[in-house]
Design a protein around this motif. Sequence first.
Motif, short mmCIF file in Angstrom:
data_model
loop_
_atom_site.label_atom_id
_atom_site.label_comp_id
_atom_site.label_asym_id
_atom_site.label_seq_id
_atom_site.Cartn_x
_atom_site.Cartn_y
_atom_site.Cartn_z
N ASP A 30 44.67 38.56 31.80
CA ASP A 30 45.68 38.52 33.11
C ASP A 30 45.88 36.74 33.02
N HIS B 226 39.94 43.24 40.31
CA HIS B 226 40.43 43.57 39.27
C HIS B 226 40.12 43.57 37.88
N TYR C 206 42.49 38.82 43.85
CA TYR C 206 43.10 39.18 42.02
C TYR C 206 41.62 39.59 41.18
#
Length: 180
Positions: free
Chosen positions: A64, A33, A30
């Motif tokens: 996030d 990203h 992740y």
Amino acid sequence: MDIQTLYQKTILFAAERHGEQKIPCSNIPYIVHVSNVCMEIIFAATHTNGFDLPLAMQVALLHDILEDTPTTENELETQFGVAVTEGVKALTKNENLPKAEQMPDSLRRIREQPKEIRAVKLADRITNLQPPPDYWTQEKIRQYHLDSILIYNTLKDENTFLAERLLNESRMYKKYFIAK
Ligand code: NI
């Protein structure tokens, strides 16, 4: 702290917290990203007057972390300060709202934030306009495109450089669905 050191501190914190998470439907960690969003921000900074790059960079790397990890607002504030925490909060969906209201609600909160936070939202969507996963329905892909146009229309005056990039990526995304 120089900006390269700040980048290191922030990306290491984010990488640790996102841990084993992957970009949906891929084997890619992740953190790729998050660092792609930061890459967009670093390029955009050179095209934007009076841009607070340390603020935008930290928010990009952490955008996030409240939504997807157990990290708390207090912890974020202790590590990275109030402005970064407020920015990340604005970029975090309110999951207590019905799904259809989550995006307009977040955009409303983002618009109350400094331009650096609004730039991160543009950069996030640019980065996310990738080939849709196999299991997405045409309807979902079409909606994702519409949401991208909504983000463009809401934030286009905030950062011309990123807005242009988002518009281009949104146009290219049309190849993934059949227009109604
Ligand atoms: Ni994101």
